[in-house]
Design an enzyme around this catalytic site. Structure first.
Site, short mmCIF file in Angstrom:
data_model
loop_
_atom_site.label_atom_id
_atom_site.label_comp_id
_atom_site.label_asym_id
_atom_site.label_seq_id
_atom_site.Cartn_x
_atom_site.Cartn_y
_atom_site.Cartn_z
NE ARG A 204 63.17 37.30 43.44
CZ ARG A 204 64.00 36.32 43.96
NH1 ARG A 204 63.48 35.55 44.84
NH2 ARG A 204 65.28 36.09 43.29
CE1 TYR B 277 39.49 45.34 41.65
CE2 TYR B 277 40.97 43.55 41.31
CZ TYR B 277 40.88 44.94 41.04
OH TYR B 277 41.65 45.73 40.27
CG ASP C 98 39.91 41.53 48.89
OD1 ASP C 98 40.11 42.38 49.71
OD2 ASP C 98 40.14 41.52 47.62
CE LYS D 126 42.23 49.13 44.29
NZ LYS D 126 41.49 47.88 44.30
#
Ligand SMILES: *Cc1c(COP(=O)(O)O)cnc(C)c1O
Length: 396
Positions: free
Chosen positions: A56, A109, A181, A206
């Site tokens: 993590r 978004y 972004d 993406k």
């Protein structure tokens, strides 16, 4: 020989020797890393030597990908996250406190929009949405307690181009963190740090990964202190990614450059083709002469229109249904940047929560489709779209 000196008997003690080295990054799924002694662990935690402790907190597969992205964006020490929204969350939740104010672009978004509308206000952070194509509108939203602005360079789904230079100047003048972004545009079309951005983030899901088989995000801040805060927040809240997802993303990224060039070249061809078809009311592609932000796109994106285009059919829902049905082999699926062309219909998906009036005001009629252009033969795509537009005409 790599020795796992603290290995128990149920663990293998060593990897086989090899004088030759793999050409592909090995997948390292280990959650924990064994150290030799407490002193050795101290050295690691104190940054005197580099080493991993717990997945993590970081692992080799994440670092390989983040270093690649750092190089592409011109950043340093960027962080991979389990999804694009994890990167947005790290920024919006990790850097603000109750009483702060955040400004967002008014076509963010969908989930980023939801954080602006629901989650930040619930935590005592005020938010305002404004039009990033108009720096004056963004300026009017600024308050003394404004801490950051989040915008996308090319907006979804109407593909308007933000006044990045104007907004960057505002943020600089007011000491506001500018967060970009860069998912739609990618570092191939624009590197936001070159324009004064403070933080750049991506949905690596993406175009960068490109195969719709992994969700991943990335965030990098110009200021190392801000970067450190983002990293600690992401590690604490568990926003960090799995090794396998990073491994898949790296594999996809090897061909990103080629895929991007091919997809944007085809998008330009398809946009012009659609504009010539009876039954198509309008086409939105940033490099077309009829696009409202063409000049800005030419300057900011250096002539790269990217792979996204939108268009509007004459006729309502029946035409849209007929189009989707007739667009054979084109997935009607709410994503973008895949190797295959995908279609999305904002009225029934991303913008379904809006009232019909609000949708109309945003220019998103029932005939509006967004296309993420993939790697198919351009001629094959032209013929599929021609046929599907004919079917839509017949149904409307
Ligand atoms: C998809 C997307 C996101 C969210 O990314 P996930 O990887 O799906 O969490 C954020 N911003 C933009 C512009 C996107 O297209």
């Amino acid at each position: 020989m790599t020795r796992n000196t603290r290995g128990s008997l149920v663990r293998p003690f060593s990897l086989p020797d090899s004088a030759s080295t793999p050409v592909v990054t090995p997948l390292s799924p280990s959650v924990v890393y064994a150290s030799e002694t407490p002193d050795a662990l101290d050295a690691q935690y104190e940054g005197r030597v580099h080493g991993y402790t717990y997945a993590r907190e970081g692992h080799p597969n994440a670092d390989v990908v983040s270093q690649r992205l750092d190089a592409m964006e011109g950043g340093q020490g960027g962080l991979l996250t389990g999804s694009g929204m994890a990167a947005v969350s790290a920024v919006l939740l990790g850097l603000v406190k109750a009483g702060d104010h955040v400004i967002g672009g008014n076509q963010l978004y969908g989930r980023s929009m939801r954080m602006m509308a629901e989650d930040l206000p619930r935590l005592g952070v005020a938010t305002t949405l404004a039009d990033p194509c108009d720096a004056a509108d963004m300026a009017a939203a600024i308050r003394p307690e404004t801490r950051l602005m989040l915008i996308e360079v090319v907006s979804n789904p109407t593909l308007r181009v933000a006044d990045l230079e104007g907004i960057a100047a505002l943020c600089k003048a007011h000491g506001i963190l500018l967060v970009i972004d860069n998912t739609f545009t990618t570092p191939k079309a624009i590197r936001p740090f070159d324009y004064g951005a403070d933080i750049v983030l991506h949905s690596v899901t993406k175009l960068l990964s490109g195969h719709s088989d992994v969700t991943l995000g990335y965030v990098v801040a110009r200021d190392p202190e801000v970067m450190q805060r983002l990293r600690i927040f992401a590690v604490t809240t568990g926003l960090t990614p799995s090794p396998f997802d990073c491994w898949l993303a790296e594999r996809g990224m090897l061909t990103f450059d080629l895929r991007f060039d091919r997809a944007q070249a085809t998008a330009a061809v398809l946009a012009d083709h659609l504009a010539g078809l009876a039954g198509v009311k309008r086409v939105l592609y940033p490099l077309r002469d009829d696009h409202p932000d063409r000049d800005r796109a030419m300057a900011l994106l250096k002539g790269q229109g990217c792979n996204m285009l939108s268009f509007e059919l004459d006729g309502g829902r029946p035409a849209a249904n007929a189009f989707a049905r007739a667009a054979e082999g084109i997935a009607f699926a709410p994503t973008l940047g895949d190797v295959g062309t995908t279609l999305s219909h904002p009225a029934s998906s991303s913008h379904r929560a809006l009232s019909p009036e609000a949708r109309a005001a945003a220019g998103l009629s029932e005939g509006f489709f967004r296309v993420s252009v993939g790697l198919e033969e351009p001629e094959a795509l032209k013929s599929i779209f021609s046929q599907a537009v004919s079917a839509a005409r017949a149904a409307s």
